[in-house]
Design an enzyme around this catalytic site. Sequence first.
Site, PDB file in Angstrom:
ATOM      1  N   ARG A  50       0.832  -1.206   0.000  1.00 36.08           N
ATOM      2  CA  ARG A  50       0.000   0.000   0.000  1.00 36.08           C
ATOM      3  C   ARG A  50       0.866   1.256   0.000  1.00 36.08           C
ATOM      4  O   ARG A  50       0.584   2.222  -0.699  1.00 36.08           O
ATOM      5  CB  ARG A  50      -0.941  -0.012   1.223  1.00 36.08           C
ATOM      6  N   LEU A  64      -0.742   7.212   8.629  1.00 34.04           N
ATOM      7  CA  LEU A  64      -1.836   6.274   8.786  1.00 34.04           C
ATOM      8  C   LEU A  64      -1.679   5.115   7.798  1.00 34.04           C
ATOM      9  O   LEU A  64      -2.462   4.965   6.857  1.00 34.04           O
ATOM     10  CB  LEU A  64      -3.167   7.009   8.586  1.00 34.04           C
ATOM     11  N   PRO A  65      -0.647   4.285   7.986  1.00 37.94           N
ATOM     12  CA  PRO A  65      -0.490   3.121   7.106  1.00 37.94           C
ATOM     13  C   PRO A  65      -1.706   2.201   7.254  1.00 37.94           C
ATOM     14  O   PRO A  65      -2.220   2.022   8.367  1.00 37.94           O
ATOM     15  CB  PRO A  65       0.775   2.434   7.636  1.00 37.94           C
ATOM     16  N   HIS A  66      -2.154   1.642   6.143  1.00 40.09           N
ATOM     17  CA  HIS A  66      -3.328   0.781   6.189  1.00 40.09           C
ATOM     18  C   HIS A  66      -3.283  -0.259   5.086  1.00 40.09           C
ATOM     19  O   HIS A  66      -2.621  -0.068   4.067  1.00 40.09           O
ATOM     20  CB  HIS A  66      -4.613   1.610   6.090  1.00 40.09           C
ATOM     21  N   ALA A  67      -3.982  -1.355   5.339  1.00 42.06           N
ATOM     22  CA  ALA A  67      -4.037  -2.436   4.355  1.00 42.06           C
ATOM     23  C   ALA A  67      -5.239  -3.310   4.662  1.00 42.06           C
ATOM     24  O   ALA A  67      -5.759  -3.317   5.779  1.00 42.06           O
ATOM     25  CB  ALA A  67      -2.759  -3.275   4.408  1.00 42.06           C
TER      26      ALA A  67
END
Length: 154
Positions: A50, A64-67
């Site tokens: 991502r 805000l890392p997200h997956a």
Amino acid sequence: MNLSSLLYPATVRAHVQLDSKKALFPFVGDLAARSLGLDAGEVSEALLERERLGSTGFGRGIALPHAKMADLGGVRGLFLQLARPIDFNAVDGLPVDLLFVLLSPLDAGADHLKALAGVSRMLRNEAIADRLRGAKNDEALYALLADTETRDAA
């Protein structure tokens, strides 16, 4: 949305010692494996994949890392307060020291977007971010996060 629905005490860490963005994703993968029972490598790779699309560092030292992940029962969060800011290629060029990692099931379309929006809104509140930066340990950091309602952060 109350953040205690996303976070657990085991998913919140204060004063994390990391030297680079490259070291972040394996650390988060290990934390997710220990606290959420996920595969560390899969978590790390999903977040990295991502991040390759563009930095999740949205400014003022916050990312805000997200997956999305298979085999996840609901939207989950991990929160890291870094001991020293790291370069994150954020939109404002500032290094990052607060990270809210969001992991969602593959089919969590609306819930994923709702959580991202709520967390982003909360973290953009300077008073909340300052309190998070000032937390002295994991327990104090979790208490701050669990007590913060994202609807009140706007």
